[in-house]
Write an enzyme that holds these catalytic residues in place. Structure first.
Site, PDB file in Angstrom:
ATOM      1  N   ASN A   1     111.146 -23.810  48.564  1.00 55.55           N
ATOM      2  CA  ASN A   1     111.410 -22.633  49.233  1.00 55.55           C
ATOM      3  C   ASN A   1     110.318 -22.404  50.396  1.00 55.55           C
ATOM      4  OD1 ASN A   1     111.516 -20.046  49.801  1.00 55.55           O
ATOM      5  ND2 ASN A   1     111.281 -19.245  47.658  1.00 55.55           N
TER       6      ASN A   1
ATOM      7  N   ARG B   1     115.868 -23.679  49.476  1.00 56.50           N
ATOM      8  CA  ARG B   1     116.423 -22.212  49.485  1.00 56.50           C
ATOM      9  C   ARG B   1     116.680 -21.830  50.909  1.00 56.50           C
ATOM     10  NH1 ARG B   1     112.985 -16.771  49.234  1.00 56.50           N
ATOM     11  NH2 ARG B   1     114.965 -15.426  48.916  1.00 56.50           N
TER      12      ARG B   1
ATOM     13  N   HIS C   1     119.381 -12.251  47.652  1.00 49.85           N
ATOM     14  CA  HIS C   1     119.045 -12.420  46.235  1.00 49.85           C
ATOM     15  C   HIS C   1     120.285 -13.088  45.597  1.00 49.85           C
ATOM     16  CE1 HIS C   1     116.080  -9.207  46.321  1.00 49.85           C
ATOM     17  NE2 HIS C   1     115.347 -10.169  46.220  1.00 49.85           N
TER      18      HIS C   1
ATOM     19  N   ARG D   1     109.264  -2.116  51.096  1.00 55.29           N
ATOM     20  CA  ARG D   1     110.494  -1.553  51.847  1.00 55.29           C
ATOM     21  C   ARG D   1     110.922  -0.205  51.647  1.00 55.29           C
ATOM     22  NH1 ARG D   1     113.037  -6.994  50.740  1.00 55.29           N
ATOM     23  NH2 ARG D   1     111.504  -8.482  51.613  1.00 55.29           N
TER      24      ARG D   1
ATOM     25  N   GLU E   1     115.719 -18.619  39.954  1.00 59.01           N
ATOM     26  CA  GLU E   1     116.325 -19.096  41.129  1.00 59.01           C
ATOM     27  C   GLU E   1     116.118 -20.508  41.323  1.00 59.01           C
ATOM     28  OE1 GLU E   1     114.417 -15.419  42.775  1.00 59.01           O
ATOM     29  OE2 GLU E   1     116.109 -15.329  44.001  1.00 59.01           O
TER      30      GLU E   1
END
Ligand code: ADP
Length: 398
Positions: free
Chosen positions: A7, A91, A180, A241, A385
């Site tokens: 990743n 990823r 996601h 965010r 993940e």
């Protein structure tokens, strides 16, 4: 089979080496400050201690070489040589409309990923650099790209189109993509498994609540809506965010503060969310929880606002799917934070589900929080993940 999961960020590279028959993590680690002074690798072999080594890494190729050195090291290594890495799973953040599932990487795929750079300028170029670095160090090893957006490509156009001139979709592909996806897919599958049902029989709402947070509506195994949009800024209030806001706020604040629209968007990404709303207490929910418990009103109100937004999305997605069978919490906050789960839980009673205060104390475990006779099951399913990426890599390369 041994799969190396990568990743890659612009100055970081996270890795896990997974033995996929037994689904065991043999080693994991992180290269930080790549291309910057003070770069370091932190490596943790299975059953061993974390070792951090400060070592110069001028680029991602240096980082990948270092990862291989660590994995094959006589002391902290877990394999004898590079030959024991059978495949690499990467990823990749944005697959645009081109990728509705994972793919084996070839030149054509690389070009298609590069075409999505515009849509994720901070992430996709870094992902490409990581893939190229791995290709250089491990030529001939099959590589797979697993996209954050792919699972949501089943959304119908009524869910992904914005109410803006159609030409922006035609010219620039401005639409909702969602992120996601690997987690929403993994967690909804596992939830069905735990309940002994087929995912195709269930309507599942997955609340992935981490630093970045998104909710998805998984109807009979397919994502039909999700809260993030063109970028990961839309939807829930997150760590830093803003999530959904009136778009007119951008020019309003730019005007008042004498800054550009880009600068406002940067504030919406990095200085907003619970960090901004709490007046700067923290983006971390542990700190917010502590502050709220010691009576800080800003922290309490921030947690309330956060939970309210999550609950509103759950309500919307229940309607979108024509009913809901299962609500799942996952990721850092969803798996660990009892305060947030309890606050959201207060709104869920009208759906015929509940959160048992005792079970809610558990952290990071698979647990059903609702009562046996509740109409809707509410549960926690930890996400993974990396394991999901490793499984996809096996599926496509074995
Ligand atoms: P990401 O992967 O998006 O960076 P994570 O899924 O790791 O984020 O989630 C990070 C969030 O999870 C932080 O706000 C953190 O406070 C929260 N979290 C992690 N562990 C706990 C815990 N034990 N109790 C409460 N909150 C936690």
């Amino acid at each position: 089979m041994n799969v190396l999961v990568i990743n890659c960020g612009s100055s970081s590279l996270k890795y896990q080496l997974i033995e996929t028959d037994s689904e065991t993590v043999l080693a994991k680690g992180l290269c930080e400050r790549i291309g910057i002074d003070g770069s370091a690798i932190t490596h943790t072999p299975k059953g061993g201690d974390k070792v951090t080594t400060t070592v110069p890494m001028k680029d991602h190729t240096d980082a990948v070489k270092l990862v291989i050195e660590k994995l094959t090291d006589t002391n902290v290594g877990v394999i004898k040589s590079l030959d024991e890495i059978d495949a690499v799973g990467h990823r990749v953040v944005h697959g645009g409309e081109k990728f509705a599932s994972s793919v084996v990487i070839n030149d054509e795929v690389m070009a298609a990923i590069a075409e999505c750079n515009d849509l994720a300028p901070l992430h996709n170029p870094a992902n490409i650099i990581g893939i190229n670095a791995c290709k250089e160090v491990m030529p001939g090893v099959p590589m797979v790209a697993v996209f954050d957006t792919a699972f949501h490509q089943t959304m119908p156009d009524k869910a992904y189109m914005y109410g803006i001139p159609y030409e922006y979709y035609e010219k620039y592909k401005v639409r909702r993509y969602g992120f996601h996806g690997t987690s929403h897919d993994f967690v909804s599958k596992r939830a069905a498994e735990i309940l002994g049902k087929k995912r195709e029989e269930l309507n599942i709402i997955v609340c992935h609540l981490g630093n970045g947070a998104s909710i998805s509506a998984v109807k009979k195994g397919q994502s039909v809506d999700t809260s993030m949009g063109l970028t990961p800024l839309e939807g829930l209030i997150m760590g830093t965010r803003s999530g959904d806001i009136d778009p007119a706020i951008v020019s309003f604040i730019a005007d008042k503060e004498g800054i550009t629209a880009d600068e406002v968007v940067n504030i919406l990404n990095k200085k907003s969310g619970v960090l901004g709303l709490s007046g700067g207490i923290s983006s971390d929910f542990r700190d917010l929880g502590d502050a709220a418990e010691s009576g800080n009103e800003m922290a309490k109100n921030t947690l309330e606002a956060y939970a309210y937004r999550v609950a509103k999305y759950i309500g919307a997605y229940m309607i979108a799917m024509g009913g809901v069978d299962v609500i799942v919490f996952t990721a850092g906050i969803g798996e660990n934070n009892a305060i947030v789960r309890a606050l959201v839980g207060k709104y869920l009673t009208c759906l015929g589900t509940s959160i048992d205060p005792e079970k809610n104390k558990l952290r990071g475990e698979e647990v059903i929080l609702s009562a046996e006779n509740d109409k809707v099951v509410t549960m926690v399913v930890p996400t993974d993940e990396e394991l999901a990426i490793a499984r996809e890599t096996v599926r496509l390369t074995k």
